[in-house]
Design a protein around this motif. Structure first.
Motif, PDB file in Angstrom:
ATOM      1  N   ILE A 153      26.741 -44.994 -24.457  1.00  0.00           N
ATOM      2  CA  ILE A 153      26.545 -43.564 -24.645  1.00  0.00           C
ATOM      3  C   ILE A 153      25.197 -43.299 -24.969  1.00  0.00           C
ATOM      4  O   ILE A 153      24.684 -41.997 -24.978  1.00  0.00           O
ATOM      5  CB  ILE A 153      27.826 -43.083 -25.607  1.00  0.00           C
ATOM      6  N   ASN A 154      24.415 -44.104 -25.651  1.00  0.00           N
ATOM      7  CA  ASN A 154      23.060 -43.698 -25.735  1.00  0.00           C
ATOM      8  C   ASN A 154      22.116 -43.541 -24.845  1.00  0.00           C
ATOM      9  O   ASN A 154      21.212 -42.681 -24.850  1.00  0.00           O
ATOM     10  CB  ASN A 154      22.112 -44.916 -26.689  1.00  0.00           C
ATOM     11  N   ILE A 155      22.427 -43.881 -23.632  1.00  0.00           N
ATOM     12  CA  ILE A 155      21.447 -43.557 -22.377  1.00  0.00           C
ATOM     13  C   ILE A 155      21.492 -42.305 -21.931  1.00  0.00           C
ATOM     14  O   ILE A 155      20.328 -41.622 -21.795  1.00  0.00           O
ATOM     15  CB  ILE A 155      22.067 -44.818 -21.282  1.00  0.00           C
ATOM     16  N   PRO A 156      22.621 -41.504 -21.745  1.00  0.00           N
ATOM     17  CA  PRO A 156      22.288 -40.107 -21.582  1.00  0.00           C
ATOM     18  C   PRO A 156      21.752 -39.228 -22.462  1.00  0.00           C
ATOM     19  O   PRO A 156      21.171 -38.290 -22.091  1.00  0.00           O
ATOM     20  CB  PRO A 156      23.874 -39.379 -21.015  1.00  0.00           C
ATOM     21  N   VAL A 157      22.199 -39.454 -23.561  1.00  0.00           N
ATOM     22  CA  VAL A 157      21.666 -38.824 -24.991  1.00  0.00           C
ATOM     23  C   VAL A 157      19.990 -38.886 -24.891  1.00  0.00           C
ATOM     24  O   VAL A 157      19.120 -38.138 -24.992  1.00  0.00           O
ATOM     25  CB  VAL A 157      22.028 -39.243 -26.402  1.00  0.00           C
ATOM     26  N   ALA A 158      19.642 -40.109 -24.630  1.00  0.00           N
ATOM     27  CA  ALA A 158      18.019 -40.452 -24.475  1.00  0.00           C
ATOM     28  C   ALA A 158      17.280 -39.571 -23.282  1.00  0.00           C
ATOM     29  O   ALA A 158      16.482 -39.369 -23.370  1.00  0.00           O
ATOM     30  CB  ALA A 158      17.913 -41.981 -24.239  1.00  0.00           C
ATOM     31  N   ALA A 159      18.214 -39.709 -22.386  1.00  0.00           N
ATOM     32  CA  ALA A 159      17.636 -38.768 -21.032  1.00  0.00           C
ATOM     33  C   ALA A 159      17.528 -37.421 -21.591  1.00  0.00           C
ATOM     34  O   ALA A 159      16.353 -36.780 -21.057  1.00  0.00           O
ATOM     35  CB  ALA A 159      18.522 -39.138 -19.865  1.00  0.00           C
ATOM     36  N   VAL A 160      18.411 -36.761 -22.134  1.00  0.00           N
ATOM     37  CA  VAL A 160      18.181 -35.330 -22.688  1.00  0.00           C
ATOM     38  C   VAL A 160      17.146 -35.216 -23.526  1.00  0.00           C
ATOM     39  O   VAL A 160      16.180 -34.258 -23.519  1.00  0.00           O
ATOM     40  CB  VAL A 160      19.458 -34.832 -23.202  1.00  0.00           C
ATOM     41  N   ALA A 161      16.808 -36.165 -24.380  1.00  0.00           N
ATOM     42  CA  ALA A 161      15.929 -36.005 -25.504  1.00  0.00           C
ATOM     43  C   ALA A 161      14.365 -36.154 -24.719  1.00  0.00           C
ATOM     44  O   ALA A 161      13.406 -35.440 -24.792  1.00  0.00           O
ATOM     45  CB  ALA A 161      16.042 -37.227 -26.382  1.00  0.00           C
ATOM     46  N   ILE A 162      14.157 -37.077 -23.777  1.00  0.00           N
ATOM     47  CA  ILE A 162      13.196 -37.173 -22.760  1.00  0.00           C
ATOM     48  C   ILE A 162      12.629 -35.810 -22.191  1.00  0.00           C
ATOM     49  O   ILE A 162      11.600 -35.369 -22.286  1.00  0.00           O
ATOM     50  CB  ILE A 162      13.187 -38.404 -21.943  1.00  0.00           C
ATOM     51  N   VAL A 163      13.839 -35.325 -21.426  1.00  0.00           N
ATOM     52  CA  VAL A 163      13.533 -34.127 -20.651  1.00  0.00           C
ATOM     53  C   VAL A 163      12.975 -32.894 -21.621  1.00  0.00           C
ATOM     54  O   VAL A 163      12.181 -32.281 -21.280  1.00  0.00           O
ATOM     55  CB  VAL A 163      14.789 -33.857 -19.908  1.00  0.00           C
ATOM     56  N   VAL A 164      13.828 -32.953 -22.833  1.00  0.00           N
ATOM     57  CA  VAL A 164      13.412 -31.640 -23.553  1.00  0.00           C
ATOM     58  C   VAL A 164      12.064 -31.600 -24.470  1.00  0.00           C
ATOM     59  O   VAL A 164      11.351 -30.939 -24.147  1.00  0.00           O
ATOM     60  CB  VAL A 164      14.522 -31.376 -24.607  1.00  0.00           C
ATOM     61  N   THR A 165      11.776 -32.991 -24.320  1.00  0.00           N
ATOM     62  CA  THR A 165      10.451 -33.237 -25.188  1.00  0.00           C
ATOM     63  C   THR A 165       9.240 -32.980 -24.244  1.00  0.00           C
ATOM     64  O   THR A 165       8.261 -32.481 -24.525  1.00  0.00           O
ATOM     65  CB  THR A 165      10.481 -34.892 -25.542  1.00  0.00           C
ATOM     66  N   LEU A 166       9.520 -33.380 -22.854  1.00  0.00           N
ATOM     67  CA  LEU A 166       8.562 -33.264 -22.071  1.00  0.00           C
ATOM     68  C   LEU A 166       8.388 -31.655 -21.747  1.00  0.00           C
ATOM     69  O   LEU A 166       7.424 -31.181 -21.448  1.00  0.00           O
ATOM     70  CB  LEU A 166       8.804 -34.006 -20.498  1.00  0.00           C
ATOM     71  N   PHE A 167       9.539 -30.926 -21.732  1.00  0.00           N
ATOM     72  CA  PHE A 167       9.554 -29.600 -21.187  1.00  0.00           C
ATOM     73  C   PHE A 167       8.869 -28.675 -22.495  1.00  0.00           C
ATOM     74  O   PHE A 167       8.105 -27.736 -22.173  1.00  0.00           O
ATOM     75  CB  PHE A 167      10.941 -29.172 -21.398  1.00  0.00           C
ATOM     76  N   ALA A 168       8.882 -29.077 -23.696  1.00  0.00           N
ATOM     77  CA  ALA A 168       8.488 -28.253 -24.657  1.00  0.00           C
ATOM     78  C   ALA A 168       7.395 -28.551 -25.782  1.00  0.00           C
ATOM     79  O   ALA A 168       6.789 -27.684 -26.498  1.00  0.00           O
ATOM     80  CB  ALA A 168       9.927 -27.738 -25.450  1.00  0.00           C
ATOM     81  N   THR A 169       7.570 -30.021 -26.107  1.00  0.00           N
ATOM     82  CA  THR A 169       6.719 -30.331 -27.294  1.00  0.00           C
ATOM     83  C   THR A 169       5.317 -30.689 -27.012  1.00  0.00           C
ATOM     84  O   THR A 169       4.858 -31.200 -25.868  1.00  0.00           O
ATOM     85  CB  THR A 169       7.221 -31.742 -27.714  1.00  0.00           C
ATOM     86  N   HIS A 170       4.394 -30.082 -27.883  1.00  0.00           N
ATOM     87  CA  HIS A 170       3.045 -30.462 -27.765  1.00  0.00           C
ATOM     88  C   HIS A 170       2.574 -31.567 -28.235  1.00  0.00           C
ATOM     89  O   HIS A 170       3.274 -32.278 -29.060  1.00  0.00           O
ATOM     90  CB  HIS A 170       2.123 -29.258 -28.508  1.00  0.00           C
ATOM     91  N   GLU A 171       1.694 -32.146 -27.567  1.00  0.00           N
ATOM     92  CA  GLU A 171       1.181 -33.509 -28.141  1.00  0.00           C
ATOM     93  C   GLU A 171       0.304 -33.015 -29.396  1.00  0.00           C
ATOM     94  O   GLU A 171      -0.522 -32.117 -29.518  1.00  0.00           O
ATOM     95  CB  GLU A 171       0.054 -34.159 -27.163  1.00  0.00           C
ATOM     96  N   SER A 172       0.325 -33.855 -30.301  1.00  0.00           N
ATOM     97  CA  SER A 172      -0.495 -33.995 -31.556  1.00  0.00           C
ATOM     98  C   SER A 172      -0.698 -35.155 -32.322  1.00  0.00           C
ATOM     99  O   SER A 172      -0.046 -36.249 -31.780  1.00  0.00           O
ATOM    100  CB  SER A 172       0.549 -33.205 -32.745  1.00  0.00           C
ATOM    101  N   ARG A 173      -1.805 -35.521 -32.819  1.00  0.00           N
ATOM    102  CA  ARG A 173      -2.193 -36.631 -33.550  1.00  0.00           C
ATOM    103  C   ARG A 173      -3.082 -36.251 -34.710  1.00  0.00           C
ATOM    104  O   ARG A 173      -3.348 -35.314 -35.049  1.00  0.00           O
ATOM    105  CB  ARG A 173      -3.278 -37.275 -32.445  1.00  0.00           C
ATOM    106  N   ASP A 174      -3.668 -37.392 -35.527  1.00  0.00           N
ATOM    107  CA  ASP A 174      -4.218 -37.145 -36.679  1.00  0.00           C
ATOM    108  C   ASP A 174      -5.657 -36.851 -36.074  1.00  0.00           C
ATOM    109  O   ASP A 174      -6.367 -37.884 -35.684  1.00  0.00           O
ATOM    110  CB  ASP A 174      -4.493 -38.460 -37.690  1.00  0.00           C
ATOM    111  N   GLU A 175      -6.098 -35.808 -36.373  1.00  0.00           N
ATOM    112  CA  GLU A 175      -7.493 -35.410 -35.838  1.00  0.00           C
ATOM    113  C   GLU A 175      -8.795 -36.119 -36.601  1.00  0.00           C
ATOM    114  O   GLU A 175      -9.789 -36.194 -36.059  1.00  0.00           O
ATOM    115  CB  GLU A 175      -7.819 -33.726 -35.942  1.00  0.00           C
ATOM    116  N   THR A 176      -8.476 -36.603 -37.828  1.00  0.00           N
ATOM    117  CA  THR A 176      -9.321 -37.256 -38.430  1.00  0.00           C
ATOM    118  C   THR A 176      -9.453 -38.500 -38.248  1.00  0.00           C
ATOM    119  O   THR A 176     -10.470 -39.356 -38.648  1.00  0.00           O
ATOM    120  CB  THR A 176      -9.130 -37.114 -39.988  1.00  0.00           C
ATOM    121  N   ALA A 177      -8.502 -39.176 -37.360  1.00  0.00           N
ATOM    122  CA  ALA A 177      -8.539 -40.545 -37.179  1.00  0.00           C
ATOM    123  C   ALA A 177      -9.349 -41.151 -35.926  1.00  0.00           C
ATOM    124  O   ALA A 177      -9.410 -40.174 -35.114  1.00  0.00           O
ATOM    125  CB  ALA A 177      -7.074 -41.255 -37.034  1.00  0.00           C
ATOM    126  N   THR A 178      -9.843 -42.438 -36.250  1.00  0.00           N
ATOM    127  CA  THR A 178     -10.448 -42.949 -35.075  1.00  0.00           C
ATOM    128  C   THR A 178      -9.418 -43.695 -34.179  1.00  0.00           C
ATOM    129  O   THR A 178      -8.191 -43.722 -34.502  1.00  0.00           O
ATOM    130  CB  THR A 178     -11.547 -43.845 -35.333  1.00  0.00           C
TER     131      THR A 178
END
Length: 517
Positions: free
Chosen positions: A174-199
């Motif tokens: 049952i983890n597989i369909p839940v993971a699929a939903v998480a991937i789709v929504v993340t690609l749809f809405a989430t901005h990329e972010s990182r530590d701007e001070t890190a190399t």
């Protein structure tokens, strides 16, 4: 593509929160369904109690070892990117667990699943931290914790039904369909972010030292009961852990790109949140692991009946999580933390009075208190830790907090397992003096499982059940002491001041472009 571009930043924040909730839902669902399925897995592979612990501990080991690394990699290379890799690894490992032909395959796949969770979990909290300003962060984290509690509520029920009417293997699929939903929504809405001070430099020596140190530490905790706490192998592992972790600290202090920023630990709130994380996980991992065995193998409940009886805790967590998050925004995290830990302590002390013939009616009130206490602890604990660090360091801070929780949980299972063996050995020697020592040792190894007493006399079975329940009661008392001390630590260490308003970070052009990839 067009719908994604038209998303307002306000809407995007809540879609992002939804994606993180889906991911946490998957991990929490996996934890709760596994606990209910433990006796069925035990019977399927004819596993001893010490072997069964590896079903939990293989996951905990890799999860704990790689959490800080996962958080730091997200800070460096992009939190969304590392998060998505973790979701994929977790889902694939869930599939291989479902097809496991042997106990060894199951344990190995659980270790890989833990790696996926380690890459994924720091991202959920660090992405939320970077998406919401401090004054709204408690509400967001509270919602995150509350929605994830739906998994706690559904997990025992769904796991019990699948284990009883389908197979324990189905609980991993049952983890597989839940993971699929998480991937789709993340690609749809989430901005990329990182530590701007890190190399982009990765501290390989630091990762190596931390991995060696944590692996030795967690492995020593996991195997201490089977090998003996005073055995040469366990002492050697603790020595390797000490050298590895000491080397890690020395390396990090000299590194140009350290994995862990030790200035975090100058904050009393951050240290206090980690103390709470260790203590609450110490109690909860052990309690749920052994209570699932107690309900099924001592009280005689089926997997589904066991799942239903966990509902008083899980449903209350679902309600209390968001409430405590909003309360933390209004008055600061310290007050709800202390209230929550006090309630957990009272619940564990109450449960420590269980007997072989305890009715479920005795457990209803402490289960409700436990759910209320957990709900008032988890969200403010995370809020206190994340508000104590700069948002650019959110990934590694989240990884550190999660690592502390996992080490605390692993130590809890190991410590209570040792207590069960020690108290059980003593009780069985007193109650069954005429049984050969070798036979008694087999009974000790199978305490709580019923495996070695299936064909035994009523006297042997009764003695084994009493020994297990006596040890469980002592373990619950110790867990209550740990959470009580954590409540004191929270009161004296967590900053009582409510978070100040801060403008939400505006996405950069690079973030916007990355979100459309």
């Amino acid at each position: 593509m067009t719908s994604r571009i038209r998303l307002s930043e306000e809407n995007r924040r809540w879609w992002t929160l939804a994606a993180m909730c889906f991911a946490l839902f998957m991990v929490m669902l996996d934890n709760t369904v596994v606990n209910v399925a433990l006796p069925s897995i035990q019977r399927s592979f004819d596993a001893s109690l010490s072997s069964l612990e590896w079903t939990i501990n293989a996951y905990s080991l890799s999860f704990a070892v790689f959490l800080v690394t996962g958080g730091r990699l997200g800070d460096i290379f992009g939190r969304r990117k590392v998060f998505l890799i973790g979701v994929v690894v977790f889902a694939v490992a869930s599939g291989t667990i479902g097809f496991a032909p042997s106990e060894g395959w199951l344990v190995a796949s659980r270790a890989v699943q833990g790696l996926g969770a380690a890459l994924m979990m720091p991202g959920t909290l660090s992405i939320i931290t970077n998406t919401f300003p401090p004054a709204e962060r408690g509400r967001a984290i509270g919602t995150w914790a509350g929605v994830s509690a739906i998994a706690l509520a559904l997990g025992p029920l769904l796991g019990g039904w699948l284990t009883e009417d389908v197979s324990w293997r189905a609980i991993f699929f049952i983890n597989i369909p839940v993971a699929a939903v998480a991937i789709v929504v993340t690609l749809f809405a989430t901005h990329e972010s990182r530590d701007e001070t890190a190399t982009r430099e990765v501290d390989i020596p630091g990762i190596a030292a931390l991995t060696v140190g944590l692996t030795a530490l967690v492995l020593a905790l996991v195997q201490a009961n089977a090998w003996g706490w005073g055995s040469a192998r366990i002492i050697g592992l603790f020595a390797v852990a000490a050298v590895g972790l000491a080397s890690f600290i020395l390396i990090e202090r000299r590194s140009h790109a350290p994995i862990v920023d030790f200035t975090f630990f100058k904050s009393r709130s951050f240290v206090g949140a980690n103390v709470v994380a260790f203590a609450i996980s110490f109690g909860m991992f052990a309690v749920f692991f052994f209570l699932a065995l107690y309900m099924q193998n001592i009280l005689g409940y089926s997997p589904l009946e066991t799942g239903v009886r966990f509902l008083p805790s899980t449903l209350v967590i679902m309600v209390a999580g968001p409430l405590s998050g909003r309360l933390a925004d209004r008055v600061g995290p310290r007050t709800p933390l202390v209230i929550g830990l006090t309630l957990v302590t009272a619940s564990l002390a109450w449960q420590s009075r269980i007997q072989v013939d305890t009715s479920f009616g005795f457990l209803v009130v402490p289960f409700v208190l436990l759910g209320l206490g957990m709900g008032f602890t988890m969200s403010p604990m995370s809020t206190a830790a994340m508000n104590a660090v700069d948002r650019t360091k959110a990934g590694v801070a989240s990884g550190t907090l999660s690592m502390t929780r996992m080490v605390g949980g692993t130590f809890g299972v190991a410590a209570l397992g040792a207590l069960v063996a020690s108290v059980g050995r003593h009780d069985l020697a007193q109650s069954l003096p005429n049984v050969p020592e070798g036979t008694r040792e087999k009974l000790v190894d199978a305490l709580g499982s019923g495996a070695a007493t299936s064909g035994a006399s009523d006297a042997v079975r009764a003695a084994s059940e009493r020994a297990f329940v006596d040890a469980l009661g002592a373990g619950l008392t110790i867990a209550a002491i740990a959470t009580g001390l954590a409540a004191l630590a929270a009161w004296f260490m967590i900053d009582p001041i409510r978070p100040q308003h801060e403008a939400a970070p505006a996405p950069t052009q690079a973030d916007t472009e990355a979100a459309m990839v």
